[in-house]
Design a protein around this motif. Structure first.
Motif, mmCIF file in Angstrom:
data_model
loop_
_atom_site.group_PDB
_atom_site.id
_atom_site.type_symbol
_atom_site.label_atom_id
_atom_site.label_comp_id
_atom_site.label_asym_id
_atom_site.label_seq_id
_atom_site.Cartn_x
_atom_site.Cartn_y
_atom_site.Cartn_z
ATOM 1 N N ALA A 1 -60.652 -59.226 112.315
ATOM 2 C CA ALA A 1 -61.851 -60.069 112.383
ATOM 3 C C ALA A 1 -63.053 -59.278 112.910
ATOM 4 N N PHE A 2 -62.856 -58.470 113.946
ATOM 5 C CA PHE A 2 -63.967 -57.696 114.498
ATOM 6 C C PHE A 2 -64.354 -56.528 113.597
ATOM 7 N N ALA A 3 -63.399 -55.956 112.874
ATOM 8 C CA ALA A 3 -63.739 -54.894 111.921
ATOM 9 C C ALA A 3 -64.626 -55.454 110.811
ATOM 10 N N VAL A 4 -64.256 -56.615 110.284
ATOM 11 C CA VAL A 4 -65.064 -57.246 109.232
ATOM 12 C C VAL A 4 -66.439 -57.619 109.784
ATOM 13 N N ALA A 5 -66.482 -58.172 110.992
ATOM 14 C CA ALA A 5 -67.767 -58.544 111.600
ATOM 15 C C ALA A 5 -68.662 -57.324 111.772
ATOM 16 N N THR A 6 -68.076 -56.197 112.174
ATOM 17 C CA THR A 6 -68.849 -54.974 112.372
ATOM 18 C C THR A 6 -69.421 -54.452 111.064
ATOM 19 N N VAL A 7 -68.653 -54.544 109.996
ATOM 20 C CA VAL A 7 -69.112 -54.079 108.684
ATOM 21 C C VAL A 7 -70.163 -55.024 108.101
ATOM 22 N N VAL A 8 -69.974 -56.318 108.272
ATOM 23 C CA VAL A 8 -70.837 -57.310 107.649
ATOM 24 C C VAL A 8 -72.168 -57.497 108.388
ATOM 25 N N THR A 9 -72.167 -57.392 109.698
ATOM 26 C CA THR A 9 -73.357 -57.704 110.494
ATOM 27 C C THR A 9 -74.626 -56.971 110.051
ATOM 28 N N PRO A 10 -74.596 -55.661 109.772
ATOM 29 C CA PRO A 10 -75.837 -55.007 109.328
ATOM 30 C C PRO A 10 -76.363 -55.512 107.983
ATOM 31 N N LEU A 11 -75.512 -56.171 107.216
ATOM 32 C CA LEU A 11 -75.904 -56.659 105.899
ATOM 33 C C LEU A 11 -76.456 -58.085 105.929
ATOM 34 N N GLY B 1 -81.545 -61.216 109.859
ATOM 35 C CA GLY B 1 -82.067 -61.775 111.099
ATOM 36 C C GLY B 1 -81.107 -62.453 112.033
ATOM 37 N N ARG B 2 -81.422 -63.703 112.363
ATOM 38 C CA ARG B 2 -80.656 -64.426 113.374
ATOM 39 C C ARG B 2 -79.232 -64.731 112.938
ATOM 40 N N TRP B 3 -78.934 -64.607 111.673
ATOM 41 C CA TRP B 3 -77.574 -64.831 111.180
ATOM 42 C C TRP B 3 -76.617 -63.729 111.627
ATOM 43 N N ARG B 4 -77.134 -62.670 112.197
ATOM 44 C CA ARG B 4 -76.283 -61.565 112.632
ATOM 45 C C ARG B 4 -75.341 -61.944 113.772
ATOM 46 N N LEU B 5 -75.610 -63.046 114.425
ATOM 47 C CA LEU B 5 -74.705 -63.522 115.475
ATOM 48 C C LEU B 5 -73.445 -64.172 114.910
ATOM 49 N N VAL B 6 -73.524 -64.640 113.693
ATOM 50 C CA VAL B 6 -72.421 -65.417 113.106
ATOM 51 C C VAL B 6 -71.133 -64.604 112.939
ATOM 52 N N PRO B 7 -71.158 -63.393 112.367
ATOM 53 C CA PRO B 7 -69.883 -62.689 112.178
ATOM 54 C C PRO B 7 -69.122 -62.440 113.482
ATOM 55 N N PHE B 8 -69.825 -62.052 114.537
ATOM 56 C CA PHE B 8 -69.136 -61.798 115.795
ATOM 57 C C PHE B 8 -68.716 -63.095 116.478
ATOM 58 N N SER B 9 -69.460 -64.171 116.246
ATOM 59 C CA SER B 9 -69.053 -65.474 116.779
ATOM 60 C C SER B 9 -67.744 -65.932 116.136
ATOM 61 N N VAL B 10 -67.652 -65.772 114.835
ATOM 62 C CA VAL B 10 -66.425 -66.146 114.127
ATOM 63 C C VAL B 10 -65.264 -65.254 114.575
#
Length: 109
Positions: A42-52, A55-64
């Motif tokens: 989950a954190f690997a996917v969040a790390t890859v997805v977050t830069p893509l 804006g404020r949606w960047r909190l969502v991958p790490f929250s999930v």
């Protein structure tokens, strides 16, 4: 993959094996406990997805990803340290994948 390597090295049991009175809510939990592979992914996917993500949606991958870790503890599959270790391995793996595939440039970021 990295989580499985760590599990083979550490060989520490799950909460039900180590502590009395642990309520395991998930059937079929087996294998070693440290580190949480689900949390690592989950954190690997969040790390890859977050830069893509804009804006404020960047909190969502790490929250999930954090919810995945909390759920693993809630279900009795892991101890909190298992989740922290899984998050660390996941973030490092995600960064390595991002650098390898060129989605981030470690020199200019």
């Amino acid at each position: 993959m990295a989580a499985k390597v760590v599990k083979r090295i550490i060989e520490r049991g799950r909460p039900g094996d180590l502590l009395e009175g642990v309520s395991v809510r998930e059937g079929g939990v087996h294998g070693h406990g440290y580190v949480s592979g689900h949390t690592a992914i989950a954190f690997a996917v969040a790390t890859v997805v977050t830069p893509l993500v804009p804006g404020r949606w960047r909190l969502v991958p790490f929250s999930v990803a954090s919810v995945v870790g909390v759920a693993r503890v809630y279900y009795g599959a892991h101890l909190p340290l298992d989740v922290v270790g899984g998050a660390g391995i996941g973030i490092l793996s995600g960064l390595a994948a991002s650098v390898a595939f060129g989605t981030i440039d470690p020199v200019h970021e």
